[in-house]
Design an enzyme around this catalytic site. Structure first.
Site, short mmCIF file in Angstrom:
data_model
loop_
_atom_site.label_atom_id
_atom_site.label_comp_id
_atom_site.label_asym_id
_atom_site.label_seq_id
_atom_site.Cartn_x
_atom_site.Cartn_y
_atom_site.Cartn_z
CB SER A 52 -0.91 0.01 1.23
OG SER A 52 -1.57 1.26 1.33
CG HIS B 49 -3.90 -1.59 -1.74
ND1 HIS B 49 -4.92 -2.43 -2.14
CD2 HIS B 49 -4.43 -0.79 -0.78
CE1 HIS B 49 -6.01 -2.15 -1.45
NE2 HIS B 49 -5.75 -1.15 -0.63
CG ASP C 73 -5.39 2.32 0.88
OD1 ASP C 73 -6.31 1.50 0.76
OD2 ASP C 73 -4.28 2.04 1.38
CG MET D 197 -8.70 6.88 2.24
SD MET D 197 -7.89 6.86 3.87
CE MET D 197 -6.99 5.33 3.78
CG HIS E 120 -9.56 -0.14 -0.69
ND1 HIS E 120 -9.04 -0.35 0.57
CD2 HIS E 120 -10.91 -0.18 -0.54
CE1 HIS E 120 -10.02 -0.50 1.43
NE2 HIS E 120 -11.16 -0.40 0.77
CG MET F 178 -11.56 2.89 1.87
SD MET F 178 -10.21 2.76 3.07
CE MET F 178 -8.81 2.89 1.95
CG MET G 124 -12.02 -2.83 5.03
SD MET G 124 -10.46 -2.33 4.26
CE MET G 124 -9.71 -1.34 5.57
N GLY H 201 -9.60 4.03 6.98
CA GLY H 201 -9.36 5.47 7.12
C GLY H 201 -7.93 5.86 7.40
CG PHE H 202 -6.46 7.20 10.04
CD1 PHE H 202 -5.82 8.40 9.76
CD2 PHE H 202 -7.79 7.22 10.44
CE1 PHE H 202 -6.49 9.60 9.90
CE2 PHE H 202 -8.47 8.42 10.58
CZ PHE H 202 -7.82 9.62 10.32
N GLY I 60 -1.42 1.93 9.57
CA GLY I 60 -0.71 1.71 10.82
C GLY I 60 -1.55 1.20 11.98
CG ASP J 148 -6.38 -2.73 3.20
OD1 ASP J 148 -5.39 -2.46 3.90
OD2 ASP J 148 -6.90 -1.90 2.42
N GLY K 130 -3.28 -3.81 9.05
CA GLY K 130 -2.49 -4.46 10.08
C GLY K 130 -1.78 -5.72 9.64
N GLY L 285 1.14 -2.22 4.24
CA GLY L 285 1.67 -0.87 4.10
C GLY L 285 2.92 -0.65 4.92
#
Length: 221
Positions: free
Chosen positions: A8, A32, A34, A36, A65, A67, A136, A141-142, A144, A174, A176, A196
């Site tokens: 990511s 990947h 993201d 948002m 992806h 979001m 998910m 949204g974030f 880490g 997706d 962690g 990521g």
């Protein structure tokens, strides 16, 4: 099942995205992206112009992806821009069948993402419209965030539904994903892994991708 790794770029250095994409080009399967919008999720990242620029400069296919609110309106544009895969959220799509079919007709793989608390069984009838289901394993949204083990039973359920459908559908996770969590997700049935921080936080991102793939493959044999 073949294991795929999709680093990511949310965790990459945004000032050097082309170089960050190149760093994993020999080891990863996808890149990947993201997207948002600060509405569907409380964060704002990047949009169609950056995807178009990456498509022109990156050798890996793009795994977009979305979001975002109103994916029915915007998803086809990402497919038309050359994304290899476009995933919309079940919670945001109002006309998922039409949107998924439009993504496919534009030449991209069509994916459906489910948030951690969204039941998978309610979307079983859509499997025929899909190339990938995305589970998910954090709240979107974030980057880490820690992996949510509460999603593992849902991954197993999704794998069972996919197997029963006899369709060639990938099961992506997706959130962690790391050396500490990828084996659990693989054992539950996932075969595509978005990573990521575990990739771009490493000294050698390409080696990190190889190591994650080895762990996932070990867990599935």
């Amino acid at each position: 099942m073949a294991i795929q790794i999709s680093p990511s770029i949310l965790s990459a250095d945004f000032a050097h995205l082309a170089a960050e994409a190149e760093a994993v080009s020999q080891s990863a399967d996808w890149l990947h992206v993201d997207v948002m919008d600060n509405h569907f999720v409380p964060n704002l990242t990047l949009g169609l112009p950056v995807v178009e620029a990456l498509r022109a400069s990156a050798s890996l296919p793009l795994d977009c992806h979305l979001m975002i609110e109103d994916p029915d309106r915007w998803a086809p544009s990402f497919a038309e821009a050359g994304a290899g895969s476009v995933t919309i959220h079940a919670e945001a799509a109002r006309s998922p069948v039409r949107t998924l079919r439009t993504i496919r007709s534009s030449g991209a793989r069509a994916g459906l993402a489910l948030n951690p608390v969204t039941p998978v069984d309610g979307y079983a009838e859509l499997l025929g419209e899909l190339d990938m289901v995305l589970m998910m394993t954090v709240e979107p949204g974030f980057g880490g965030q820690p992996f949510l083990d509460m999603v593992l039973p849902k991954i197993r359920r999704a794998r069972a539904l996919i197997n029963d459908s006899d369709a060639d559908i990938w099961l992506q996770v997706d959130g962690g994903v790391s050396a500490e969590t990828i084996e659990r997700a693989a054992e539950a049935g996932a075969d595509v892994f978005v990573a990521g921080s575990a990739v771009y936080g490493a000294d050698d991102p390409g080696h990190a991708v190889d190591a994650l793939r080895t762990q996932a493959e070990k867990a599935t044999h």
